[in-house]
Design a protein around this motif. Structure first.
Motif, PDB file in Angstrom:
ATOM      1  N   THR A  44       0.822  -1.193   0.000  1.00 59.92           N
ATOM      2  CA  THR A  44       0.000   0.000   0.000  1.00 59.92           C
ATOM      3  C   THR A  44       0.865   1.256   0.000  1.00 59.92           C
ATOM      4  O   THR A  44       1.612   1.490   0.947  1.00 59.92           O
ATOM      5  CB  THR A  44      -0.925   0.010   1.241  1.00 59.92           C
ATOM      6  N   ASN A  45       0.767   2.051  -1.068  1.00 57.85           N
ATOM      7  CA  ASN A  45       1.487   3.342  -1.167  1.00 57.85           C
ATOM      8  C   ASN A  45       2.976   3.191  -0.853  1.00 57.85           C
ATOM      9  O   ASN A  45       3.545   3.966  -0.093  1.00 57.85           O
ATOM     10  CB  ASN A  45       0.859   4.370  -0.213  1.00 57.85           C
ATOM     11  N   VAL A  46       3.582   2.158  -1.408  1.00 59.41           N
ATOM     12  CA  VAL A  46       4.960   1.807  -1.046  1.00 59.41           C
ATOM     13  C   VAL A  46       5.969   2.764  -1.681  1.00 59.41           C
ATOM     14  O   VAL A  46       5.876   3.109  -2.861  1.00 59.41           O
ATOM     15  CB  VAL A  46       5.276   0.363  -1.482  1.00 59.41           C
ATOM     16  N   LEU A  47       6.944   3.170  -0.882  1.00 60.40           N
ATOM     17  CA  LEU A  47       8.103   3.927  -1.349  1.00 60.40           C
ATOM     18  C   LEU A  47       9.343   3.113  -1.000  1.00 60.40           C
ATOM     19  O   LEU A  47       9.454   2.590   0.106  1.00 60.40           O
ATOM     20  CB  LEU A  47       8.185   5.295  -0.671  1.00 60.40           C
ATOM     21  N   ILE A  48      10.256   3.001  -1.949  1.00 58.83           N
ATOM     22  CA  ILE A  48      11.487   2.239  -1.731  1.00 58.83           C
ATOM     23  C   ILE A  48      12.661   3.209  -1.767  1.00 58.83           C
ATOM     24  O   ILE A  48      12.843   3.936  -2.748  1.00 58.83           O
ATOM     25  CB  ILE A  48      11.668   1.145  -2.803  1.00 58.83           C
ATOM     26  N   ASN A 243      22.105  13.501  -4.778  1.00 60.98           N
ATOM     27  CA  ASN A 243      21.603  12.596  -3.733  1.00 60.98           C
ATOM     28  C   ASN A 243      22.409  11.307  -3.745  1.00 60.98           C
ATOM     29  O   ASN A 243      22.783  10.800  -4.814  1.00 60.98           O
ATOM     30  CB  ASN A 243      20.126  12.272  -3.969  1.00 60.98           C
ATOM     31  N   ASP A 244      22.688  10.763  -2.578  1.00 59.20           N
ATOM     32  CA  ASP A 244      23.348   9.461  -2.501  1.00 59.20           C
ATOM     33  C   ASP A 244      22.315   8.354  -2.247  1.00 59.20           C
ATOM     34  O   ASP A 244      22.624   7.305  -1.696  1.00 59.20           O
ATOM     35  CB  ASP A 244      24.417   9.452  -1.406  1.00 59.20           C
ATOM     36  N   PHE A 245      21.112   8.608  -2.677  1.00 58.12           N
ATOM     37  CA  PHE A 245      20.007   7.660  -2.531  1.00 58.12           C
ATOM     38  C   PHE A 245      18.972   7.993  -3.598  1.00 58.12           C
ATOM     39  O   PHE A 245      19.018   9.052  -4.231  1.00 58.12           O
ATOM     40  CB  PHE A 245      19.367   7.785  -1.137  1.00 58.12           C
ATOM     41  N   THR A 246      18.046   7.088  -3.795  1.00 58.19           N
ATOM     42  CA  THR A 246      16.928   7.351  -4.698  1.00 58.19           C
ATOM     43  C   THR A 246      15.650   6.838  -4.050  1.00 58.19           C
ATOM     44  O   THR A 246      15.675   5.846  -3.310  1.00 58.19           O
ATOM     45  CB  THR A 246      17.138   6.679  -6.066  1.00 58.19           C
ATOM     46  N   VAL A 247      14.548   7.517  -4.312  1.00 59.30           N
ATOM     47  CA  VAL A 247      13.246   7.128  -3.760  1.00 59.30           C
ATOM     48  C   VAL A 247      12.349   6.716  -4.925  1.00 59.30           C
ATOM     49  O   VAL A 247      12.089   7.515  -5.832  1.00 59.30           O
ATOM     50  CB  VAL A 247      12.592   8.280  -2.967  1.00 59.30           C
ATOM     51  N   ILE A 248      11.915   5.481  -4.902  1.00 56.18           N
ATOM     52  CA  ILE A 248      11.088   4.930  -5.978  1.00 56.18           C
ATOM     53  C   ILE A 248       9.668   4.732  -5.465  1.00 56.18           C
ATOM     54  O   ILE A 248       9.455   4.166  -4.387  1.00 56.18           O
ATOM     55  CB  ILE A 248      11.651   3.588  -6.477  1.00 56.18           C
ATOM     56  N   SER A 249       8.704   5.184  -6.244  1.00 55.66           N
ATOM     57  CA  SER A 249       7.296   5.013  -5.883  1.00 55.66           C
ATOM     58  C   SER A 249       6.668   3.997  -6.823  1.00 55.66           C
ATOM     59  O   SER A 249       6.841   4.069  -8.036  1.00 55.66           O
ATOM     60  CB  SER A 249       6.551   6.349  -5.978  1.00 55.66           C
ATOM     61  N   GLN A 250       5.919   3.048  -6.266  1.00 49.89           N
ATOM     62  CA  GLN A 250       5.268   2.052  -7.099  1.00 49.89           C
ATOM     63  C   GLN A 250       4.166   2.684  -7.947  1.00 49.89           C
ATOM     64  O   GLN A 250       3.803   2.154  -8.999  1.00 49.89           O
ATOM     65  CB  GLN A 250       4.651   0.960  -6.230  1.00 49.89           C
ATOM     66  N   VAL A 251       3.633   3.826  -7.523  1.00 50.31           N
ATOM     67  CA  VAL A 251       2.562   4.468  -8.282  1.00 50.31           C
ATOM     68  C   VAL A 251       3.090   4.970  -9.618  1.00 50.31           C
ATOM     69  O   VAL A 251       2.439   4.837 -10.652  1.00 50.31           O
ATOM     70  CB  VAL A 251       1.948   5.631  -7.474  1.00 50.31           C
ATOM     71  N   GLU A 252       4.312   5.561  -9.597  1.00 51.05           N
ATOM     72  CA  GLU A 252       4.902   6.023 -10.847  1.00 51.05           C
ATOM     73  C   GLU A 252       5.184   4.836 -11.761  1.00 51.05           C
ATOM     74  O   GLU A 252       4.982   4.894 -12.964  1.00 51.05           O
ATOM     75  CB  GLU A 252       6.199   6.791 -10.573  1.00 51.05           C
TER      76      GLU A 252
END
Length: 390
Positions: A44-48, A243-252
């Motif tokens: 549900t509304n997952v961000l990685i 950024n030394d990280f990335t944020v991935i959204s399953q919605v995109e």
């Protein structure tokens, strides 16, 4: 009815066109529903949140990657108002042994919120608790694929497996989720407390990723902004540093997949509509031949009182009936073919009532559009010349 073979060949283009539209749309809709189901299985509304290599990292004396820590994950849960749950994560691949059976699978470290974020119910037993994380407990939760390959029909709960020659107690079994949108078997995994995987299996202090859940689907962008700002601050990144990280959204990801699926459906549907267009040209051609063959009949009708509109409607009705019959047969052909493709080809298909209705209406419009010119030509014949026609 006097030329059954010719009429059948005339409507063949309509049959193929309508059938193709129904098959293509049903396959497109089925693929869309399949992807939606897979995306729902992700949670549900997952961000990685994943650490990435950067050029400035090596200058800081590291190996080129700024590591993500469990403290970063805790800070997200505490300081980001748009984030509801966070679970540190770390993953490796190793062999799991039970008795004389072994299975190579992915071993993932997780926190108590992992189950909530992934919306993953248990089939049996219990999930990892905060106490398990705190004491680095030697416990694990198994996916269905691992259970099948190690235990068969046995109940794995409260039994012991070995990972890297370390005994772990099975405390729970996850319900089956199937494949992910990328084709990976989500059930082929073993979950443990992330601290256990860090210290007892991998011997590291960092985490490989973090899973977060935004409070609502609409707040995911706010959550991404808050996480980005927080991690840049915690990692002491200057404004000119990446950024030394990335944020991935399953919605995109879902939007991209759905857009691709929609584009393919429109493309395939457009190709199918070409068949309807070709079928319409066939109807026009045959109707022109028919008006020429029946010129004397038209002259007789006009001689006994038929008006121009009567002749026009007569041939329009004939062309519309031809296209309607083609539409009905095409619908049957399309439904049957889509079922065959789904059954033997392994492609998901979902019949769409609107697409069936649109295809049928379009076939009738083709009959009217392409039948109008021959009908108009027949209605404007000179009765005297028509009666003299041999």
């Amino acid at each position: 009815m006097r030329n059954k073979l010719r009429s059948s060949l005339t409507i063949l283009g309509i049959v193929i066109g309508v059938g193709a539209v129904i098959v293509m749309v049903s396959i497109g809709q089925g693929a869309k529903a399949f992807v939606e189901k897979q995306l729902e299985s992700l949670g549900t509304n997952v961000l990685i949140i994943i650490p990435i290599s950067t050029t400035h990292a090596a200058a800081r004396g590291t190996t080129g990657t700024i590591t993500l820590t469990a403290e970063d994950a805790f800070a997200m849960a505490k300081e980001c108002s748009a984030v509801s749950y966070v679970s540190p994560g770390i993953r490796t691949t190793t062999q799991v042994v039970y008795g004389n059976m072994n299975w190579t699978t992915g071993v993932s470290g997780a926190g108590p919120d992992y189950q909530i974020i992934r919306n993953w119910p248990l089939k049996d037993g219990r999930f990892i608790t905060q106490q398990d994380v705190n004491i680095m407990a030697k416990v694990c939760v198994l996916g269905q694929t691992v259970v099948t390959n190690l235990f068969g029909t046995l109940d794995p709960v409260d039994r012991w497996v070995r990972v890297n020659n370390i005994p772990f107690k099975v405390i729970g079994v996850l319900s089956a989720k199937g494949q992910s949108p990328t084709g990976q078997d989500q059930d082929d995994m073993v979950l443990m407390p992330y601290t256990t995987v860090q210290r007892k299996i991998m011997g590291v202090t960092h985490i490989g990723y973090a899973l977060a859940s935004s409070t609502t689907a609409e707040s995911r962008f706010e959550a991404i902004d808050q996480i980005t700002s927080l991690l840049r601050q915690r990692h002491r990144l200057r404004p000119d540093e990446e950024n030394d990280f990335t944020v991935i959204s399953q919605v995109e990801f879902a939007s991209t997949v759905m857009e691709t699926s929609h584009t393919m459906t429109v493309l395939l549907g457009s190709i199918a509509l070409v068949s309807l267009f070709v079928g319409g040209i066939g109807i026009m051609n045959i109707m022109l031949v028919s008006t020429t063959e029946r010129t004397r009949e038209i002259g007789i009708r006009m001689a006994v009182g038929a008006k121009e509109k009567d002749i026009l409607f007569q041939f329009l009705i004939e062309s519309t009936v031809l296209s309607s019959i083609g539409g009905i047969v095409g619908i049957i052909f399309g439904i049957f073919t889509s079922k065959l493709v789904s059954h033997y080809g392994g492609w998901p298909s979902l019949l769409s009532s609107p697409s069936i209705a649109v295809a049928f209406l379009f076939s009738n419009m083709v009959g009217i559009f392409f039948g109008y010119y021959p009908a108009r030509k027949a209605s404007r014949l000179n009765p005297i010349e028509a009666l003299r026609y041999e």
